[in-house]
Design a protein around this motif. Sequence first.
Motif, PDB file in Angstrom:
ATOM      1  N   ARG A  17       0.836  -1.208   0.000  1.00 12.88           N
ATOM      2  CA  ARG A  17       0.000   0.000   0.000  1.00 12.88           C
ATOM      3  C   ARG A  17       0.870   1.257   0.000  1.00 12.88           C
ATOM      4  N   THR A  18       1.948   1.224   0.756  1.00 16.07           N
ATOM      5  CA  THR A  18       2.856   2.364   0.826  1.00 16.07           C
ATOM      6  C   THR A  18       3.657   2.534  -0.454  1.00 16.07           C
ATOM      7  N   SER A  20       3.198   1.347  -3.451  1.00 16.66           N
ATOM      8  CA  SER A  20       2.442   1.523  -4.701  1.00 16.66           C
ATOM      9  C   SER A  20       2.199   2.986  -5.026  1.00 16.66           C
ATOM     10  N   GLN A  21       2.299   3.853  -4.032  1.00 19.14           N
ATOM     11  CA  GLN A  21       2.131   5.291  -4.269  1.00 19.14           C
ATOM     12  C   GLN A  21       3.338   5.896  -4.984  1.00 19.14           C
ATOM     13  N   ASP A  87       3.836   1.944   7.240  1.00 17.49           N
ATOM     14  CA  ASP A  87       2.386   1.750   7.298  1.00 17.49           C
ATOM     15  C   ASP A  87       1.603   3.025   6.997  1.00 17.49           C
ATOM     16  N   VAL A  89       0.635   6.356   4.184  1.00 13.71           N
ATOM     17  CA  VAL A  89       0.458   6.610   2.753  1.00 13.71           C
ATOM     18  C   VAL A  89       0.790   8.068   2.477  1.00 13.71           C
ATOM     19  N   THR A  91       1.817  10.497  -1.148  1.00 13.85           N
ATOM     20  CA  THR A  91       1.939  10.455  -2.600  1.00 13.85           C
ATOM     21  C   THR A  91       3.270  11.027  -3.074  1.00 13.85           C
ATOM     22  N   SER A 188      -0.049  13.376   4.722  1.00  9.88           N
ATOM     23  CA  SER A 188       0.200  11.938   4.738  1.00  9.88           C
ATOM     24  C   SER A 188      -0.964  11.294   5.477  1.00  9.88           C
ATOM     25  N   THR A 189      -1.285  10.073   5.117  1.00 11.84           N
ATOM     26  CA  THR A 189      -2.382   9.361   5.762  1.00 11.84           C
ATOM     27  C   THR A 189      -1.819   8.432   6.820  1.00 11.84           C
ATOM     28  N   ILE A 284      -7.287   2.597   1.682  1.00  9.03           N
ATOM     29  CA  ILE A 284      -6.465   3.111   0.591  1.00  9.03           C
ATOM     30  C   ILE A 284      -5.574   1.996   0.083  1.00  9.03           C
ATOM     31  N   LYS A 285      -5.480   1.853  -1.210  1.00  9.16           N
ATOM     32  CA  LYS A 285      -4.645   0.815  -1.820  1.00  9.16           C
ATOM     33  C   LYS A 285      -3.254   1.357  -2.086  1.00  9.16           C
TER      34      LYS A 285
END
Length: 285
Positions: A17-18, A20-21, A87, A89, A91, A188-189, A284-285
Amino acid sequence: MISIVVPAHNESSVIARTLSQWVGKPGSDELRVVVVCNGCTDDTANIARRFGPTIKVVELETPRKTHALNLGDQVANIFPRIYADADIVITVDAILALARRLNEGDVLAVAPTAEINLAGCSWLVRKYFGIRSRLPSSREGIGGSGVYALSEAGRRRFGQFPDVTADDTYVRLQFRREERETLACVRSTVFAPRTLLQLVTVRTRAYRGTFELARRFPELRANKGAANNWTLVTLFKEPRLWLGLLIYCWVNIAARCYATRGGRPGDHLWQRDETSRMALPNSIK
């Protein structure tokens, strides 16, 4: 170019998930990512390698975050340098914005503002974060957003990461308030613990880290940020917030009490919330 160091201990449920951004996105060719798998007994390293040559994976037998950060520093040779938890997210655009701010030269450390993802959290946890969002500490990105960025001059402010619990707080306190900045427009998420018990555990670890730094590096206290106490007092003037305030205060009083009892064997290893690492249908993916 920008280097990103990602310490990862048994993060197979979230590492994709991390990462892939940062792969195959506009601007991702500016990034050089080092994932340091420390003490992993799961598939974290193999998952990270599947992202191709953009991601460099190194493995360390010792399951300690600060050791992973130091090894990541040895491998990464580019500035600005981003340190990101495995862990969260963030961009590519947000990372580029952090780097641009550092390149202006008037600050040495920057971080995004944390956007707390409360999907799947209990209403008690939601009440807690409803109060937290109103406090000065929620606007401090280094230590709250899971990401911080240092210029080359900023990284020279200290040597190796010491073996401490609160590495991000240690980094923040290296800089005076005018030397560091949290960017309100960059996010950041961060995924919150889903149960109150896990929230108390996370806060206990945070207090232990704070107490450890105060004991080992008392000179750094001069760089602390704004305290929450006065804001909390003013919030009690609003009756509609009383329930949330009681939950917030109870969590932190309980965590502080647990933290003062001293550590247990293994407390120097990573202690983290597992509930926020469980997949949700709309996460979130």
